[in-house]
Write a protein that holds these residues in place. Structure first.
Motif, PDB file in Angstrom:
ATOM      1  N   ASP A  67       0.801  -1.217   0.000  1.00 25.90           N
ATOM      2  CA  ASP A  67       0.000   0.000   0.000  1.00 25.90           C
ATOM      3  C   ASP A  67       0.841   1.279   0.000  1.00 25.90           C
ATOM      4  O   ASP A  67       0.481   2.271   0.639  1.00 25.90           O
ATOM      5  CB  ASP A  67      -0.955   0.016   1.200  1.00 25.90           C
ATOM      6  CG  ASP A  67      -1.942  -1.144   1.159  1.00 25.90           C
ATOM      7  OD1 ASP A  67      -2.364  -1.521   0.049  1.00 25.90           O
ATOM      8  OD2 ASP A  67      -2.281  -1.664   2.232  1.00 25.90           O
TER       9      ASP A  67
ATOM     10  N   SER B   1       2.872   1.195  -7.549  1.00 24.13           N
ATOM     11  CA  SER B   1       2.559   1.047  -6.131  1.00 24.13           C
ATOM     12  C   SER B   1       2.342  -0.424  -5.825  1.00 24.13           C
ATOM     13  O   SER B   1       2.041  -1.230  -6.704  1.00 24.13           O
ATOM     14  CB  SER B   1       1.319   1.868  -5.746  1.00 24.13           C
ATOM     15  OG  SER B   1       0.193   1.443  -6.496  1.00 24.13           O
TER      16      SER B   1
ATOM     17  N   ARG C   3       0.608  -3.634  -3.440  1.00 19.88           N
ATOM     18  CA  ARG C   3      -0.651  -3.994  -2.802  1.00 19.88           C
ATOM     19  C   ARG C   3      -0.489  -5.377  -2.168  1.00 19.88           C
ATOM     20  O   ARG C   3       0.242  -6.227  -2.686  1.00 19.88           O
ATOM     21  CB  ARG C   3      -1.779  -4.018  -3.841  1.00 19.88           C
ATOM     22  CG  ARG C   3      -3.153  -4.288  -3.254  1.00 19.88           C
ATOM     23  CD  ARG C   3      -4.225  -4.087  -4.291  1.00 19.88           C
ATOM     24  NE  ARG C   3      -5.555  -4.407  -3.764  1.00 19.88           N
ATOM     25  CZ  ARG C   3      -6.674  -4.235  -4.443  1.00 19.88           C
ATOM     26  NH1 ARG C   3      -6.631  -3.767  -5.669  1.00 19.88           N
ATOM     27  NH2 ARG C   3      -7.833  -4.538  -3.900  1.00 19.88           N
TER      28      ARG C   3
ATOM     29  N   ASP D 130      -5.153   0.839  -8.029  1.00 22.13           N
ATOM     30  CA  ASP D 130      -4.987   1.565  -6.776  1.00 22.13           C
ATOM     31  C   ASP D 130      -5.812   2.846  -6.869  1.00 22.13           C
ATOM     32  O   ASP D 130      -5.494   3.764  -7.631  1.00 22.13           O
ATOM     33  CB  ASP D 130      -3.506   1.888  -6.571  1.00 22.13           C
ATOM     34  CG  ASP D 130      -3.228   2.489  -5.196  1.00 22.13           C
ATOM     35  OD1 ASP D 130      -4.200   2.898  -4.516  1.00 22.13           O
ATOM     36  OD2 ASP D 130      -2.057   2.551  -4.818  1.00 22.13           O
TER      37      ASP D 130
ATOM     38  N   THR E  68      -0.030  -1.186 -10.498  1.00 23.14           N
ATOM     39  CA  THR E  68      -0.135  -1.723  -9.138  1.00 23.14           C
ATOM     40  C   THR E  68       0.297  -3.181  -9.169  1.00 23.14           C
ATOM     41  O   THR E  68      -0.158  -3.950 -10.031  1.00 23.14           O
ATOM     42  CB  THR E  68      -1.575  -1.621  -8.615  1.00 23.14           C
ATOM     43  OG1 THR E  68      -2.008  -0.267  -8.672  1.00 23.14           O
ATOM     44  CG2 THR E  68      -1.664  -2.111  -7.176  1.00 23.14           C
TER      45      THR E  68
END
Length: 298
Positions: free
Chosen positions: A33, A85, A87, A100, A132
């Motif tokens: 995250d 990013s 996750r 995301d 992501t």
């Protein structure tokens, strides 16, 4: 003159080479995250279809770790920075990596900034992307999702008989084959004798005179992503940065210097561009993949 052409954007495409899968998995495993880095991608040659423009076709070339990596990668005409990013890995039966939601607002800000005319046109900014990734706990599987925000504007281009172009350093340079083959765009204004004057997008005068359209060079045909992007930007220009002059239906002029003219020093082709959109101003496009990592790197 020929029939009108309707241009609408195709969803961007991104290819992830196998050598980048393990660095992405390692970064995803370190924390969840958060933004973990950025991909640098290079543009490939695409192909236009009957009613869509050539898509922004990209191949990732490198991955840089760090929360601000996408801001450090310089975007050029040929390269694009794509934020990445992480996750958490989903439970069995759930999607391994999804879009995301926190990346959507930055994508919108980036797209709007690219369309306001205050900076040079970059396809990677007008069609911004975010990746992501999630890695399985055993480090053997990688899930990735790529989201792109795409302006929904469509443009109808109707061929016109050519207007005269006022000679200038810029117009003279575009008559040279080597310059004409390089991708470039800018604005058009019209002087009192109804001849068109070309302005560079970096020319301060472009924001001091009434603008009647855009010019585009270095494209093989009018159905090109750069032509669509230049039209989309002009359609979005507001009074904050430029003064535009158009017809009641918001139509404007487009002057295209194709990269491979039929004859030496062939004149550019002139079109009337009519932009229109139905529904939301932007379309969110997303694609996901799920793959096994090579055993040697697991």
């Amino acid at each position: 003159q020929g029939p009108p052409a309707v241009l609408r954007a195709s969803p961007p495409r991104l290819a992830l080479p196998p050598r980048l899968l393990q660095p992405l998995a390692t970064a995803a495993s370190a924390s969840a995250d958060v933004q973990v880095g950025a991909l640098e991608a290079r543009r490939n040659a695409g192909r236009a279809t009957a009613h869509t423009v050539e898509p922004l076709d990209l191949s990732a070339t490198s991955f840089a770790e760090g929360p601000m990596a996408d801001e450090l990668l310089a975007e050029t005409d040929e390269s694009v920075a794509i934020g990445v990013s992480s996750r958490a890995w989903a439970r069995a039966g759930e999607e391994g990596a999804g879009t995301d939601a926190r990346a959507l607002a930055p994508l919108l800000r980036r797209a709007e900034a690219a369309l306001d005319g205050s900076r040079p046109l970059r396809l990677g900014s007008i069609l911004p992307m975010h990746c992501t990734v999630a890695c399985s706990p055993d480090g053997r599987e990688l899930a990735a999702s790529v989201a792109a925000l795409q302006p929904a504007v469509e443009v109808k281009l109707t061929p016109l008989f050519a207007l005269g172009v006022l000679p200038s350093t810029l117009s003279d340079s575009l008559a040279q084959p080597a310059v004409r083959r390089r991708e470039a765009t800018g604005y058009l204004t019209m002087e009192q004798t109804r001849r068109l004057l070309l302005l560079s997008e970096r020319d301060p005068k472009a924001f001091e005179v009434p603008l009647v359209g855009v010019w585009v060079a270095g494209v093989p045909a009018v159905r090109d992503a750069l032509v669509w992007a230049a039209c989309a930007r002009f359609a979005q220009l507001g009074g904050q940065h430029a003064q535009t002059v158009g017809a009641p239906d918001a139509s404007f002029l487009v002057l295209v210097y194709d990269s491979e003219p039929t004859t030496l020093r062939a004149p550019p082709k002139l079109y009337e561009a009519t932009p229109y959109a139905t529904g939301p101003a932007y379309t969110l496009c997303a694609r996901s993949i799920h793959c096994q990592l090579p055993p040697a790197s697991a």
